[in-house]
Enzyme design. Structure first.
Site, short mmCIF file in Angstrom:
data_model
loop_
_atom_site.label_atom_id
_atom_site.label_comp_id
_atom_site.label_asym_id
_atom_site.label_seq_id
_atom_site.Cartn_x
_atom_site.Cartn_y
_atom_site.Cartn_z
NE ARG A 110 -3.35 -2.52 0.10
CZ ARG A 110 -3.85 -3.00 -0.93
NH1 ARG A 110 -3.92 -2.56 -2.35
NH2 ARG A 110 -4.58 -4.41 -0.92
CB SER A 169 -2.74 -9.13 6.40
OG SER A 169 -2.52 -7.87 5.82
N GLY A 170 -3.37 -11.40 8.20
CA GLY A 170 -3.14 -12.78 8.62
C GLY A 170 -4.47 -13.70 8.73
CD1 TRP A 221 -6.58 -6.35 6.87
CD2 TRP A 221 -6.32 -4.65 5.13
NE1 TRP A 221 -7.91 -6.40 6.24
CE2 TRP A 221 -7.71 -5.35 5.20
CE3 TRP A 221 -6.08 -3.79 4.13
CZ2 TRP A 221 -8.45 -4.93 4.33
CZ3 TRP A 221 -7.06 -3.52 3.38
CH2 TRP A 221 -8.20 -4.10 3.37
CG ASP A 282 -13.07 -12.30 4.30
OD1 ASP A 282 -12.15 -11.79 5.19
OD2 ASP A 282 -12.47 -12.46 3.12
NE ARG A 309 -14.15 -7.78 2.31
CZ ARG A 309 -13.01 -8.34 2.39
NH1 ARG A 309 -11.77 -7.81 2.88
NH2 ARG A 309 -12.72 -9.58 1.93
#
Lengths: 506, 306
Positions: A110, A169-170, A221, A282, A309
């Site tokens: 990013r 992230s993960g 993230w 998600d 989202r």
């Protein structure tokens, strides 16, 4: 080049981040507010059709998904494991740093951050590397998380004074969400904020205790925003893990899918707001928490806005985290309504099931990593949105680790969508193709909106009504355009494929 | 069924003559979703003639895992090196074990992998990507490509020995619908019979598709047999001449028609009148109308068409 080096030697005072000069783009978002709104006025609706490409820079590497930063005449652009410094006047490479090959995910990067004469790069294998802004030599290199456990980083760090805030992230492993503050000068860890904890894990001093109901995840993230008056950093957190199996993590699972306000000096949680309680789809709430001081319900407001989202647009009072508005901005069918705290109430009938459920949005979401823009003049929050459907499955055989389920996107339609922040009403809706967009949004004070469609066109729209005024095909738009003024000329800079493209008026 | 793509009124006043050139270098975005991948397959890969239509058995988890046509073995060191490159470059989408990830299909169920012999199919795909389906082209050394091929085959060998799938959706999981209610919906509220016939295009559909593959095809067909209906497009030039054919691709500014002779012609939208009839938009609209019970019932009904 000599000029650039001389200028860079002056460094970037972190106080400058409070008032970025016109000839700069000092952070991922351009400033602390996350508005991606420029006050530059050279390019207007009347002349934007005359924009011409003035240079391009090929990284010869992976897709650019980063926002470049610009400081002292030098542009810094990243891809996973790579950063280039480019003379913004000549488009010549000044230096290139490459992290050694590693096994972590290389899905995108990013961007970089800058503080004094140091540039910061996160790497897929979760290092934070401090590089000399002039020549790219490594000053220090620290590990921010254990990539062998399944963490990786795409993060553009956020610098607040001498704090470099980095997220990871993960999603493929059950790992606690962590945001780390690193000393900008020494690389020493200052604090870690955990959005979730492993069972039995001791929280470090200063961190808030989340009662996440057995969930891990909540990775931060994306790059947050900062209010210097409140001295609070606002960050969106990702989905819980296991991802689709919610049965073993009862309750709301704070602070996953949330917006959290954290003190940058201590890492202490001031407040949290959950965009998706008990998420099973998600749907990260890692999207940009955009800050604005604007009237709301007739009162002056210190607002925080997020197009999430999960398909909902949220307006919060950022002093307290209290909800002011919750309205869908895209097709949603997963909620039973809005609770007293302004949070959508998940409908258990839309939890992933053995025989499948049809859910809107799909996994890639009503929006995602693509940064939106808020135009304070029109009061429009402009976001790359998707109306889409997916089918979600979970059966006990899928287990309770990592993804723990299966989901398949069915179809989607992509739009640039302008939301009135006061009401959540869609003021205009500009179709950009099938699937989901990849470009973020930039607005300017002259009433222009810059973004891209799914066919590789960079576009300029009229902010007030979404009408197209200019377009140029670069093959693929990688992230939000940025703009700056250098030597009296306003430049529009866009990443597409492995290249950067610069545009200006003749 | 008359449906327009993108614009409610997809008719623009004719001003001049369209441009006749190709647009093959226009990248088609895929976003992150499997949905977008499928969606674009119809207008990306197929429309541009890039590669064969996606085989319906390639990704859906409910179809049996295709057997490797030519069993192959690789040196352990190469497999190990391949695992490192695979995880880094491919793992997010396809999973660290190649068994499916956040956005990409389970490669253990890929026909292309099953048919591949020492990279003869995988290597070109890695180098070219699948622009229409969200897979980028990778700029990798031959050694890296060969190592990735070795890892994928090694995983497949192990997977075939183990059986099952990490993210499996079995045909038996779907046995919850009511076929007679599905038939009523098909012929009534769903409006499916307006375009489809159980003795025509859907005859024997359940012998060609099972489980998830059938469900996905029912919801939004993107490829396979019979080929989903492609949008029809007609362009009228300023001269009054009309060009009709199937829609090869379009964006906001241009429209590309594959005409009767198979040629692709590109027109600037603002210079012509054009009209697009997309039968698939009825499928998209239906996604907002199905209850989950409707979906399972129609599935159960289609599953009887053997």
């Amino acid at each position: 080049m000599a000029l650039g080096m001389l200028a860079a030697a002056q460094g970037v005072d972190p106080a400058q981040l409070l008032h970025p000069p016109a000839d700069s783009w000092l952070t991922f978002h351009g400033d602390y507010s996350g508005r991606r709104h420029s006050s530059l006025k050279q390019i207007t609706p009347e002349n934007v059709a005359e924009l011409k490409q003035i240079w391009s820079f090929r990284t010869g590497n992976q897709q650019i998904k980063a926002s470049p930063i610009l400081a002292n005449g030098i542009l810094y652009i990243t891809t996973p494991d790579n950063i280039w410094a480019i003379d913004a006047r000549t488009a010549k490479q000044l230096w290139h740093f490459q992290n050694p090959p590693n096994n972590a995910f290389h899905i995108g990067h990013r961007g970089a951050a800058i503080y004094k004469d140091t540039v910061y790069l996160t790497t897929p294998d979760c290092h934070l590397i401090a590089l000399d802004a002039k020549d790219g030599t490594v000053k220090w290199d620290v590990v921010i998380a254990d990539s062998a456990k399944g963490y990786w980083s795409t993060n553009a760090p956020l610098v607040v004074r001498n704090h470099v805030l980095v997220g990871v992230s993960g999603d493929f492993d059950n790992l606690p969400g962590q945001l780390k503050s690193v000393d900008a000068d020494t690389g020493k860890t200052q604090w870690i904020f955990y959005s979730t904890l492993l069972p039995g894990m001791k929280e470090p001093a200063g961190a808030a205790e989340p009662a996440s109901g057995g969930a891990t995840g909540g990775q931060m993230w994306n790059t947050g925003t900062y209010d210097p008056e409140l001295n609070l950093v606002f960050v969106g957190t990702g989905n819980p893990t296991p991802v689709l199996n919610g049965t073993m993590r009862p309750g709301d699972n704070p602070w996953t899918c949330s917006i959290v306000a954290v003190n940058p000096d201590t890492g202490k949680l001031a407040w949290g707001f959950q965009a998706s309680p008990h998420d099973t789809h998600d749907w990260d709430a890692a999207e940009v928490p955009v800050l604005a001081d604007a009237e709301f319900n007739g009162q002056p407001g210190k607002l925080l806005m997020q197009a999430s989202r999960n398909g909902y647009f949220f307006v919060l009072d950022r002093t307290s985290g209290k909800s002011l508005l919750t309205v869908p901005f895209a097709t949603v069918n997963w909620s039973k309504g809005i609770d007293a705290q302004g949070r959508p109430i998940p409908n258990p009938a839309k939890f992933p099931a053995k025989d499948g459920v049809l859910v809107a949005p799909n996994e890639s979401g009503a929006t995602n990593f693509r940064p939106p823009s808020f135009d304070p003049k029109t009061g429009l929050f402009i976001v790359s949105a998707q109306d889409g459907y997916g089918i979600y499955f979970f059966k006990p055989e899928h287990g309770a680790y990592g993804w723990a389920g299966a989901d398949y996107g069915v179809a989607g339609r992509a739009f640039l969508r302008a939301i009135d922040y006061r009401t959540g009403k869609i003021v205009w809706n500009h179709p950009i193709g099938d699937g989901a967009g990849t470009a973020g949004v930039l607005t300017t004070d002259t009433g222009l909106t810059f973004s891209g469609d799914v066919s590789g066109n960079v576009m300029a729209l009229h902010s007030s009504d979404g009408a197209t005024l200019w377009h140029y095909n670069i093959g693929r738009s990688g992230n939000a355009p940025i703009t700056y003024e250098l030597d009296g000329k306003q430049v529009l800079l866009v990443g597409g494929g492995g290249s950067l493209y610069a545009f200006a008026l003749p | 069924m008359q449906q327009t793509l993108w614009f409610a009124a997809a008719v623009v006043i004719a001003l001049g003559v369209g441009l006749a050139q190709d647009s093959t270098d226009q990248a088609v975005n895929q976003g992150k979703a499997k949905g977008s991948k499928g969606t674009n397959a119809a207008r990306g890969t197929n429309a541009r003639g890039r590669g064969a239509p996606r085989d319906p058995t390639q990704s859906p988890a409910s179809t049996p895992e295709p057997k490797t046509v030519t069993p192959q073995t690789y040196p352990a060191e190469q497999v190990q090196a391949g695992e490192q490159r695979f995880v880094a470059q491919c793992g997010f989408c396809h999973g660290r074990d190649a068994g499916g990830g956040e956005t990409g299909p389970d490669l253990m169920r890929s026909e292309l992998v099953a048919q591949d012999l020492r990279g003869d199919k995988i290597a070109p795909l890695l180098k070219q990507g699948r622009a229409g389906q969200g897979m980028p082209a990778f700029d990798l050394s031959d050694a890296d490509v060969n190592a990735i091929v070795a890892f994928i085959h090694d995983q497949k060998t192990k997977s075939e020995a183990l059986g099952g799938g990490r993210r499996s959706v079995d045909a038996s999981d779907f046995a919850t619908g009511d076929a007679s209610a599905g038939r009523a919906y098909f012929n009534g509220a769903g409006g499916c019979s307006g375009c489809h016939s159980t003795t025509g295009d859907l005859e024997g559909i359940a012998t060609r598709y099972r489980g998830l593959a059938l469900l996905e095809r029912m919801l939004y067909p993107t490829a396979g047999r019979p080929a989903p209906a492609r949008p029809k497009a007609t362009v009228t030039l300023a001269s009054g001449e009309t060009i009709s054919g199937t829609l090869a691709s379009q964006d906001e500014f241009t429209i590309v028609i594959r005409d009767a002779s198979g040629d692709r012609q590109m027109f600037e939208k603002k210079l012509v009148q054009y009209k697009i009839d997309d039968p698939m938009s009825a499928h998209f609209d239906q996604l907002g109308k199905y209850t989950d019970a409707d979906m399972h019932n129609v599935y159960a009904f289609l599953d009887t068409l053997k």
